[in-house]
Design a protein around this motif. Sequence first.
Motif, PDB file in Angstrom:
ATOM      1  N   ASN A   1       0.839  -1.193   0.000  1.00 23.99           N
ATOM      2  CA  ASN A   1       0.000   0.000   0.000  1.00 23.99           C
ATOM      3  C   ASN A   1       0.875   1.245   0.000  1.00 23.99           C
ATOM      4  OD1 ASN A   1      -2.909  -0.679   0.172  1.00 23.99           O
ATOM      5  ND2 ASN A   1      -2.277  -1.825   1.988  1.00 23.99           N
ATOM      6  N   GLY A   2       0.318   2.348  -0.488  1.00 26.14           N
ATOM      7  CA  GLY A   2       0.968   3.641  -0.341  1.00 26.14           C
ATOM      8  C   GLY A   2       2.123   3.920  -1.263  1.00 26.14           C
ATOM      9  N   LEU A   3       2.264   3.202  -2.372  1.00 25.42           N
ATOM     10  CA  LEU A   3       3.331   3.505  -3.313  1.00 25.42           C
ATOM     11  C   LEU A   3       3.036   4.824  -4.024  1.00 25.42           C
ATOM     12  CD1 LEU A   3       4.041  -0.016  -4.855  1.00 25.42           C
ATOM     13  CD2 LEU A   3       5.193   1.113  -2.951  1.00 25.42           C
ATOM     14  N   LEU A   4       4.083   5.536  -4.375  1.00 26.97           N
ATOM     15  CA  LEU A   4       3.936   6.891  -4.908  1.00 26.97           C
ATOM     16  C   LEU A   4       3.096   6.925  -6.180  1.00 26.97           C
ATOM     17  CD1 LEU A   4       4.748   9.894  -4.706  1.00 26.97           C
ATOM     18  CD2 LEU A   4       6.750   9.334  -6.106  1.00 26.97           C
ATOM     19  N   TYR A   5       3.416   6.097  -7.138  1.00 33.43           N
ATOM     20  CA  TYR A   5       2.726   6.116  -8.427  1.00 33.43           C
ATOM     21  C   TYR A   5       1.553   5.133  -8.473  1.00 33.43           C
ATOM     22  CZ  TYR A   5       6.913   8.626  -9.906  1.00 33.43           C
ATOM     23  OH  TYR A   5       7.937   9.537 -10.001  1.00 33.43           O
ATOM     24  N   GLU A   6       1.755   3.933  -7.958  1.00 23.15           N
ATOM     25  CA  GLU A   6       0.751   2.877  -8.093  1.00 23.15           C
ATOM     26  C   GLU A   6      -0.251   2.845  -6.955  1.00 23.15           C
ATOM     27  OE1 GLU A   6       4.006   2.358  -7.969  1.00 23.15           O
ATOM     28  OE2 GLU A   6       4.646   1.722  -9.956  1.00 23.15           O
ATOM     29  N   GLY A   7       0.039   3.505  -5.835  1.00 19.20           N
ATOM     30  CA  GLY A   7      -0.832   3.405  -4.666  1.00 19.20           C
ATOM     31  C   GLY A   7      -0.794   1.991  -4.125  1.00 19.20           C
ATOM     32  N   GLY A   8      -1.971   1.356  -4.002  1.00 17.56           N
ATOM     33  CA  GLY A   8      -2.027  -0.052  -3.621  1.00 17.56           C
ATOM     34  C   GLY A   8      -1.695  -0.920  -4.815  1.00 17.56           C
ATOM     35  N   LEU A   9      -0.669  -1.777  -4.691  1.00 16.02           N
ATOM     36  CA  LEU A   9      -0.161  -2.556  -5.827  1.00 16.02           C
ATOM     37  C   LEU A   9       0.003  -4.020  -5.445  1.00 16.02           C
ATOM     38  CD1 LEU A   9       1.208  -2.813  -8.662  1.00 16.02           C
ATOM     39  CD2 LEU A   9       3.364  -2.223  -7.536  1.00 16.02           C
ATOM     40  N   ILE A  10      -0.462  -4.903  -6.325  1.00 18.35           N
ATOM     41  CA  ILE A  10      -0.258  -6.340  -6.191  1.00 18.35           C
ATOM     42  C   ILE A  10       0.390  -6.848  -7.467  1.00 18.35           C
ATOM     43  CG2 ILE A  10      -1.382  -8.598  -6.005  1.00 18.35           C
ATOM     44  CD1 ILE A  10      -3.600  -7.252  -4.404  1.00 18.35           C
ATOM     45  N   LEU A  11       1.400  -7.709  -7.325  1.00 18.17           N
ATOM     46  CA  LEU A  11       2.024  -8.397  -8.452  1.00 18.17           C
ATOM     47  C   LEU A  11       1.894  -9.897  -8.235  1.00 18.17           C
ATOM     48  CD1 LEU A  11       5.343  -6.346  -8.900  1.00 18.17           C
ATOM     49  CD2 LEU A  11       3.216  -6.097 -10.169  1.00 18.17           C
TER      50      LEU A  11
END
Length: 230
Positions: free
Chosen positions: A152-162
């Motif tokens: 959560n909280g990534l600058l560009y992606e916000g919440g991100l799952i890979l």
Amino acid sequence: MFLDGQEVTRASASGAFVIGFDRDALPDAMVRVVAPGGESVQVLQIAPAHYDIQHIRGLGGRGRGTASPELEARIAWETRRKREALDSRADREDFTTGFMVPLTYRRVSGRFGGQRIYGGVPRRPHYGLDLAAPRGTPVHAPAGGVVTLAENGLLYEGGLILIDHGQGLVSAYLHLSRIDVLRGQVLRQGELLGAVGATGRATGPHLCWRMTWRDRHMDPMLMVGAQAPA
């Protein structure tokens, strides 16, 4: 398995392998498969696709401001985390079962491969498929796999799952308002991943769905319904 003379992957125990081609792939590619009983060579013809191209004139001078040392450090840290997750090479073959669309209700608000050209200077293409949906709409795993990143909280992606679906075929889910899985978790097709949001650099609630195979950017919709030969 060799692609254009370079060894890129090895088949699973059942003999399945996957390869992907980038948005700007060349019109043909040579695939060589080496097995104990011999080898097979085939030249594949890559059908061209047409992308949404926008020519923006009269703006000029769209430079970026200088980032603070703190912001630069944050970007570098997040980039390393994402790079490690994208470099996953899980010994799985979940890609053989086919993919489904991760949202039941959605509207395509941005097609894969679109690009803007400002004053003759092309910007980076959009390597995702944008699916607009109300905030909180459930997002489901389109195929089985192992979670390589859940942040959560990534600058560009916000919440991100890979998710690695096997042999480096990795799908990504951006701007999530909620994440319901953990890094290292093994998923089955259809399991709940999280919920649509507008976190990170997003102008409204939507899911940006992406897919890569070993740094090659793929249109995820091309995998929907695709299954390995019987």
